[in-house]
Design a protein around this motif. Structure first.
Motif, PDB file in Angstrom:
ATOM      1  N   GLY A 211      44.932  33.541  40.643  1.00 49.24           N
ATOM      2  CA  GLY A 211      45.462  33.417  39.286  1.00 49.24           C
ATOM      3  C   GLY A 211      44.678  32.324  38.580  1.00 49.24           C
ATOM      4  O   GLY A 211      43.496  32.114  38.875  1.00 49.24           O
ATOM      5  N   ASN A 212      45.331  31.600  37.685  1.00 51.81           N
ATOM      6  CA  ASN A 212      44.673  30.415  37.132  1.00 51.81           C
ATOM      7  C   ASN A 212      44.424  29.413  38.238  1.00 51.81           C
ATOM      8  O   ASN A 212      43.339  28.866  38.376  1.00 51.81           O
ATOM      9  CB  ASN A 212      45.552  29.786  36.046  1.00 51.81           C
ATOM     10  N   GLY A 213      45.496  29.169  39.016  1.00 52.25           N
ATOM     11  CA  GLY A 213      45.317  28.483  40.291  1.00 52.25           C
ATOM     12  C   GLY A 213      45.027  29.575  41.311  1.00 52.25           C
ATOM     13  O   GLY A 213      45.458  30.708  41.126  1.00 52.25           O
ATOM     14  N   ASP A 284      39.073  31.757  31.359  1.00 52.55           N
ATOM     15  CA  ASP A 284      39.717  33.069  31.401  1.00 52.55           C
ATOM     16  C   ASP A 284      38.737  34.108  31.944  1.00 52.55           C
ATOM     17  O   ASP A 284      37.685  34.350  31.353  1.00 52.55           O
ATOM     18  CB  ASP A 284      40.185  33.446  29.991  1.00 52.55           C
ATOM     19  N   LEU A 285      39.106  34.702  33.068  1.00 49.60           N
ATOM     20  CA  LEU A 285      38.197  35.641  33.743  1.00 49.60           C
ATOM     21  C   LEU A 285      37.808  36.823  32.867  1.00 49.60           C
ATOM     22  O   LEU A 285      36.693  37.332  32.937  1.00 49.60           O
ATOM     23  CB  LEU A 285      38.853  36.134  35.041  1.00 49.60           C
ATOM     24  N   ARG A 286      38.754  37.253  32.021  1.00 52.27           N
ATOM     25  CA  ARG A 286      38.434  38.390  31.137  1.00 52.27           C
ATOM     26  C   ARG A 286      37.291  38.031  30.202  1.00 52.27           C
ATOM     27  O   ARG A 286      36.335  38.795  30.042  1.00 52.27           O
ATOM     28  CB  ARG A 286      39.657  38.752  30.281  1.00 52.27           C
ATOM     29  N   ALA A 331      47.891  38.345  42.081  1.00 55.61           N
ATOM     30  CA  ALA A 331      47.920  37.435  40.910  1.00 55.61           C
ATOM     31  C   ALA A 331      46.943  37.923  39.836  1.00 55.61           C
ATOM     32  O   ALA A 331      46.217  38.896  40.052  1.00 55.61           O
ATOM     33  CB  ALA A 331      47.659  35.994  41.309  1.00 55.61           C
ATOM     34  N   GLY A 332      46.950  37.257  38.680  1.00 57.25           N
ATOM     35  CA  GLY A 332      46.257  37.740  37.475  1.00 57.25           C
ATOM     36  C   GLY A 332      44.880  38.321  37.716  1.00 57.25           C
ATOM     37  O   GLY A 332      44.592  39.448  37.305  1.00 57.25           O
ATOM     38  N   VAL A 333      44.025  37.582  38.396  1.00 56.30           N
ATOM     39  CA  VAL A 333      42.661  38.060  38.640  1.00 56.30           C
ATOM     40  C   VAL A 333      42.654  39.115  39.754  1.00 56.30           C
ATOM     41  O   VAL A 333      42.050  40.188  39.610  1.00 56.30           O
ATOM     42  CB  VAL A 333      41.727  36.889  39.014  1.00 56.30           C
ATOM     43  N   ASN A 336      44.030  42.424  38.558  1.00 53.08           N
ATOM     44  CA  ASN A 336      43.452  43.065  37.369  1.00 53.08           C
ATOM     45  C   ASN A 336      41.940  43.224  37.355  1.00 53.08           C
ATOM     46  O   ASN A 336      41.422  44.037  36.597  1.00 53.08           O
ATOM     47  CB  ASN A 336      43.852  42.278  36.122  1.00 53.08           C
ATOM     48  N   SER A 337      41.235  42.413  38.138  1.00 47.82           N
ATOM     49  CA  SER A 337      39.782  42.433  37.985  1.00 47.82           C
ATOM     50  C   SER A 337      39.093  43.258  39.076  1.00 47.82           C
ATOM     51  O   SER A 337      38.897  42.786  40.201  1.00 47.82           O
ATOM     52  CB  SER A 337      39.229  41.006  37.992  1.00 47.82           C
TER      53      SER A 337
HETATM   54  P1  ADP Z   1      48.970  31.673  36.692  1.00 47.06           P
HETATM   55  O1  ADP Z   1      48.319  30.930  37.802  1.00 47.06           O
HETATM   56  O2  ADP Z   1      48.963  30.938  35.396  1.00 47.06           O
HETATM   57  O3  ADP Z   1      50.286  32.339  37.044  1.00 47.06           O
HETATM   58  P2  ADP Z   1      48.002  34.400  36.497  1.00 47.06           P
HETATM   59  O4  ADP Z   1      48.335  34.882  37.858  1.00 47.06           O
HETATM   60  O5  ADP Z   1      48.755  34.933  35.356  1.00 47.06           O
HETATM   61  O6  ADP Z   1      47.926  32.828  36.429  1.00 47.06           O
HETATM   62  O7  ADP Z   1      46.432  34.727  36.265  1.00 47.06           O
HETATM   63  C1  ADP Z   1      45.780  34.338  35.100  1.00 47.06           C
HETATM   64  C2  ADP Z   1      44.338  34.782  35.213  1.00 47.06           C
HETATM   65  O8  ADP Z   1      44.296  36.200  35.344  1.00 47.06           O
HETATM   66  C3  ADP Z   1      43.498  34.412  33.987  1.00 47.06           C
HETATM   67  O9  ADP Z   1      42.323  33.746  34.389  1.00 47.06           O
HETATM   68  C4  ADP Z   1      43.123  35.765  33.420  1.00 47.06           C
HETATM   69  O10 ADP Z   1      41.829  35.738  32.926  1.00 47.06           O
HETATM   70  C5  ADP Z   1      43.184  36.674  34.625  1.00 47.06           C
HETATM   71  N1  ADP Z   1      43.330  38.061  34.191  1.00 47.06           N
HETATM   72  C6  ADP Z   1      44.392  38.647  33.609  1.00 47.06           C
HETATM   73  N2  ADP Z   1      44.090  39.938  33.289  1.00 47.06           N
HETATM   74  C7  ADP Z   1      42.801  40.138  33.646  1.00 47.06           C
HETATM   75  C8  ADP Z   1      41.901  41.251  33.575  1.00 47.06           C
HETATM   76  N3  ADP Z   1      42.269  42.399  33.038  1.00 47.06           N
HETATM   77  N4  ADP Z   1      40.660  41.078  34.079  1.00 47.06           N
HETATM   78  C9  ADP Z   1      40.266  39.913  34.600  1.00 47.06           C
HETATM   79  N5  ADP Z   1      41.061  38.847  34.717  1.00 47.06           N
HETATM   80  C10 ADP Z   1      42.312  38.950  34.241  1.00 47.06           C
END
Ligand code: ADP
Length: 401
Positions: A211-213, A284-286, A331-333, A336-337
């Protein structure tokens, strides 16, 4: 039973209300900018509807929670008829140190122990405690339950958690690896076992919470045996703004040669480094993926370094576990990535890791098995749900389990 999950930060209060054991989300949202200008509550009871906004002065966490409870009960579209329906409040608590290897019912002793760990998590444990206190005040009939980010990693053996420092630093000051994101690693490991149709106790799994972390964990038979975050969440993988692993002499260089003080070094390593520092443009990975595709060289290098660091840990944890049944991205990355997942496992087929490019491509935010035919290790994408994990724990504790 209704279970309210709370994650209290220094100026925010995130919440999710569950109907348990059905695991149905009744409402979710957050109070932000507590004690600052522009404070507001954002929430919704139906994930399909847009978030409602309540803008008003919210001077402290007690007022924030009272606003949340007002929205949850009695108001327009409120999911509760009475606050007494809430049988348990599950609190996310960042640091439980060595005192907690599992979720705990919050007694005065537990609260004192969370307080005692403030020096290990000075930014997180104080607001977590505040959340506990205001929730107890507002919901005296509910069981208050603490779910610790560190608890899952208390099964690490000493060889994995000790730093090679004079022993008295551990003995007198609890200097050691603790690890974080434990609730997420535990949740996705459990889900991976369900998807594999085998007991977790039979499996060896590497979980990548990106994720971010970000952190990575070696899970042997359901127990965390190593993880990349350390005494603080700064160690390990390259993160959005945190550097991860570093030569420990480097902060000394920053202080002695560049004249920075400890706070400046802290800020640099936690907020200005990682993907932001390497790319010079974003955490931000996106945005970084888009920029790399458009030819931004530092963004491309940052992504390369990001995946390379994860790959090194996969190699290390494969050695730790001996053989690996599944690797999980979450998690986010991780969810989704497709670009990052593919880059991380590139070239690892001889080690037993291969993903199916077709199954991986475009996969976002959804559970999937993306293993390539012939891959020794299953490659899984599993959305994490730390709130649900906390709700399950809180219910179990409230029922005396
Ligand atoms: P947190 O640690 O704040 O809970 P998240 O798990 O929400 O973080 O992850 C946030 C990260 O996920 C950000 O760096 C964001 O760029 C990345 N992210 C979200 N959607 C995508 C995507 N479609 N492609 C690449 N990275 C993504």
């Amino acid at each position: 039973m209704k279970v309210l999950v709370l994650n209290a930060g220094s100026s925010s209060l995130k919440f999710e209300l569950f109907d348990m054991p059905a695991e149905r989300v009744l409402a979710s949202g957050l109070v932000e900018r507590i004690g600052e200008a522009g404070s507001r509550l954002l929430w919704r009871s139906d994930p399909a509807e847009p978030k409602r906004e309540v803008k008003q002065a919210i001077p402290d966490h007690a007022q924030g929670l009272s606003l949340v409870l007002g929205a949850l009960c009695g108001g327009d579209g409120a999911p509760l008829d009475s606050l007494s329906e809430i049988g348990a409040v599950g609190h996310r608590v960042v640091h439980g140190g060595e005192a907690f290897s599992a979720t705990a019912l919050i007694t005065s002793e537990v609260e004192a122990a969370i307080e005692a760990h403030v020096p290990l998590a000075p930014l997180h444990n104080p607001p977590n405690l505040l959340g506990i206190r205001v929730a107890r005040e507002a919901l005296p009939g509910a069981a208050q339950v603490a779910v610790f980010d560190t608890a899952f990693h208390q099964s690490l053996p000493p060889k994995a958690y000790l730093y090679a420092l004079p022993k008295e630093l551990y003995r007198d000051h609890q200097v050691r690896r603790y690890g974080f994101h434990g609730t997420s690693h535990r949740f996705v490991a459990q889900r991976a076992a369900e998807l594999l149709g085998r007991p977790l106790e039979d499996l060896r799994i590497i979980t990548c919470h990106l994720g971010n972390g970000a952190s990575i964990c070696a899970v042997e038979r359901g127990r965390s045996v190593d993880t990349s975050m350390g005494m603080t969440p700064l160690e390990g993988l390259i993160m959005g703004t945190r550097c991860g692993d570093l030569d420990p002499a480097l902060p000394l260089f920053l202080q002695r040669q560049l004249g920075m003080d400890a706070d400046e070094v802290d800020l640099l390593l936690n907020k200005r480094s990682g993907m932001l520092g390497l790319s010079g443009m974003s955490n931000d990975l996106r945005e970084l993926e888009d920029a790399a595709e458009a030819g931004h060289q530092d963004a491309a290098l940052a992504l390369d370094a990001y995946a390379y660091r994860i790959r090194k840990y996969i190699g290390a944890y494969t050695a730790v576990l001996g053989s690996v049944d599944a690797i999980v991205f979450t998690a986010g990355v991780g969810e989704n990535s497709d670009v990052v997942r593919a880059a991380v496992l590139e070239g690892l087929a001889p080690m037993g890791y291969a993903l199916d490019a077709e199954a991986n491509r475009g996969l976002r935010g959804r559970e999937a098995d993306i293993t390539a035919p012939g891959s020794r290790t299953r490659v899984l994408v599993i959305p994490t749900d730390e709130e649900l994990a906390i709700a399950r724990d809180a219910m179990a504790v409230a029922l005396g389990g």
